[in-house]
Motif scaffolding. Sequence first.
Motif, mmCIF file in Angstrom:
data_model
loop_
_atom_site.group_PDB
_atom_site.id
_atom_site.type_symbol
_atom_site.label_atom_id
_atom_site.label_comp_id
_atom_site.label_asym_id
_atom_site.label_seq_id
_atom_site.Cartn_x
_atom_site.Cartn_y
_atom_site.Cartn_z
ATOM 1 N N GLY A 99 0.841 -1.189 0.000
ATOM 2 C CA GLY A 99 0.000 0.000 0.000
ATOM 3 C C GLY A 99 0.882 1.246 0.000
ATOM 4 O O GLY A 99 2.063 1.194 0.359
ATOM 5 N N ILE A 100 0.266 2.371 -0.404
ATOM 6 C CA ILE A 100 0.995 3.649 -0.320
ATOM 7 C C ILE A 100 1.385 3.900 1.132
ATOM 8 O O ILE A 100 2.421 4.507 1.416
ATOM 9 C CB ILE A 100 0.113 4.802 -0.857
ATOM 10 N N SER A 101 0.566 3.426 2.052
ATOM 11 C CA SER A 101 0.834 3.665 3.483
ATOM 12 C C SER A 101 2.261 3.260 3.846
ATOM 13 O O SER A 101 2.967 3.991 4.542
ATOM 14 C CB SER A 101 -0.153 2.885 4.348
ATOM 15 N N TYR A 126 -4.752 13.966 3.626
ATOM 16 C CA TYR A 126 -4.986 12.619 4.168
ATOM 17 C C TYR A 126 -4.176 12.470 5.473
ATOM 18 O O TYR A 126 -2.969 12.733 5.491
ATOM 19 C CB TYR A 126 -4.549 11.602 3.103
ATOM 20 N N ILE A 172 -1.683 15.975 -3.288
ATOM 21 C CA ILE A 172 -2.577 14.801 -3.293
ATOM 22 C C ILE A 172 -3.666 15.118 -4.316
ATOM 23 O O ILE A 172 -4.515 15.979 -4.085
ATOM 24 C CB ILE A 172 -3.184 14.539 -1.904
ATOM 25 N N ASN A 176 -7.891 13.687 -1.293
ATOM 26 C CA ASN A 176 -8.578 13.212 -0.100
ATOM 27 C C ASN A 176 -8.197 14.212 0.973
ATOM 28 O O ASN A 176 -6.990 14.385 1.195
ATOM 29 C CB ASN A 176 -8.053 11.801 0.255
ATOM 30 N N ASP A 204 0.855 12.130 -4.739
ATOM 31 C CA ASP A 204 0.020 10.965 -4.416
ATOM 32 C C ASP A 204 -1.150 10.947 -5.405
ATOM 33 O O ASP A 204 -2.000 11.839 -5.391
ATOM 34 C CB ASP A 204 -0.461 11.122 -2.968
ATOM 35 N N ILE A 206 -3.308 8.215 -5.994
ATOM 36 C CA ILE A 206 -4.036 6.948 -5.796
ATOM 37 C C ILE A 206 -5.443 6.976 -6.400
ATOM 38 O O ILE A 206 -5.993 5.937 -6.744
ATOM 39 C CB ILE A 206 -4.059 6.541 -4.301
ATOM 40 N N TYR A 207 -6.012 8.189 -6.561
ATOM 41 C CA TYR A 207 -7.371 8.277 -7.131
ATOM 42 C C TYR A 207 -7.356 8.694 -8.598
ATOM 43 O O TYR A 207 -8.359 9.195 -9.116
ATOM 44 C CB TYR A 207 -8.215 9.267 -6.315
ATOM 45 N N SER A 236 -5.440 -0.190 -4.344
ATOM 46 C CA SER A 236 -6.519 -0.337 -3.359
ATOM 47 C C SER A 236 -7.853 0.179 -3.875
ATOM 48 O O SER A 236 -8.884 -0.465 -3.705
ATOM 49 C CB SER A 236 -6.207 0.466 -2.086
ATOM 50 N N LYS A 237 -7.825 1.358 -4.485
ATOM 51 C CA LYS A 237 -9.074 2.057 -4.768
ATOM 52 C C LYS A 237 -9.596 1.713 -6.158
ATOM 53 O O LYS A 237 -10.726 1.274 -6.296
ATOM 54 C CB LYS A 237 -8.860 3.572 -4.659
ATOM 55 N N ARG A 245 -3.423 -4.879 -0.024
ATOM 56 C CA ARG A 245 -2.250 -4.096 0.341
ATOM 57 C C ARG A 245 -1.190 -4.057 -0.754
ATOM 58 O O ARG A 245 -0.145 -4.695 -0.650
ATOM 59 C CB ARG A 245 -1.635 -4.587 1.681
ATOM 60 N N TYR A 328 -14.825 11.238 -1.733
ATOM 61 C CA TYR A 328 -15.143 12.044 -0.553
ATOM 62 C C TYR A 328 -15.790 13.376 -0.874
ATOM 63 O O TYR A 328 -15.623 13.931 -1.947
ATOM 64 C CB TYR A 328 -13.852 12.328 0.238
#
Length: 398
Positions: A99-101, A126, A172, A176, A204, A206-207, A236-237, A245, A328
């Motif tokens: 994951g990016i996390s 985020y 981002i 988010n 980032d 991710i979306y 993930s998304k 993950r 969101y």
Amino acid sequence: MVRIQIKKELVKSPLRDLLKIVKELKGMKTYPFNIGDPNKFDFDTPEFLKNELIKAVKERNGYYSEAEGDMELRKTIVERENKKNNASITEDDVIITQGISEGLSFIFSSLIDSEKDEFLLPGPAYPSYIQYIKFFGGKYATYKTDESDSWQPDIDDLRKKINENTKLISIINPNNPTGSVYESRIVKEIVNIAGEEEIPVLSDEIYDELIFDNTRYEGTSSIAKDIPVIGLNGFSKSYLVPGWRLGYMYFHDAQNQLSRLKELIKSLARNRLSACTPVMKAFVGIYSKPRDHIEIINKKLKDRAAFAHKKLNEIEGISAVKPQGAFYIFPKVELNGRWKNDEEFCIDLLKNTGIIFPYGSGFDPVYGKDHFRSVILPPVEMMEEAFGKLEDFMKNSK
Ligand SMILES: Cc1ncc(COP(=O)(O)O)c(C=O)c1O
């Protein structure tokens, strides 16, 4: 008595901390509008991908992979980023993460050497960005994103927030928690400032597949050209696998200015051995496989964003900007002395209605305050029920 004494503070999680209160609400119906997890609602991992994972497990891929990630998957990512975002990267510039996390923890733990080290984040951002930076002993500052301008970054404010300790400028996009998609000319200005100030950009994305209403989007590397960008992305998304993950980072860095950071992060990756091999195998060649699920998600999100935007703005004391991407919406609430702050508002709302909204100041005490975040993932009927309860709650709290 043990002798350890820990000075570090607990890491907060504005997205999950309210769940402690949920446990006290025995039997009450709750609305989990706090977590950006599509699989908690009416979205599921595409069938072909489930089959790829089963196949990967059956084909004896249970071993540790290379620490930087499966080579075939890195090739897939290089192809995608070079084509879609005009990046100039090779397999050596990609590190696959859980994951990016995990990528965020690698980046901030590697870059923070002293308490002066500072990171510029969008306000609001985020929450994990803020929490990791604090935990590893650094500082952060947020640049304003302007609610009256669809939450676009305020370039003058961003410029003012840079100082000699700034180590990264983070973007981002899509964002988010605001659902904003940044205009290319604004990203270009950010990138130019980064170039002038000789600070790398952390982007980032991710979306980046989850954009609706024909909003135009461009990845940062395609705009940055020769300015170093650390790109973050993951599956993930857009592939509906948050629990699998899998994410990645890449270094778009023509002049190898980030080579020390890249090597440091690889050394950290070696110490955690490997990301999950079967999951990586399932994603090899992913961009030439079926993508119809992405259209379906975007169609649902477009309708749900429109509903959430309309309904929330009809409630007295609440106003919200329409999201253009991601999962969101980030409405403003008039506290009017009824609640001390947005956190108290969210706790009071949760106790009375069962609706779980993370409080806005958890995304940034400056530009997130007096707000809350809702996911736009639930089916319209579920949002209608929850936002109806929110409306009654606002009326009764007058
Ligand atoms: C902007 C952003 N970055 C990163 C993440 C973490 O994603 P993951 O660790 O699942 O790749 C999230 C999750 O919500 C996010 O919203």
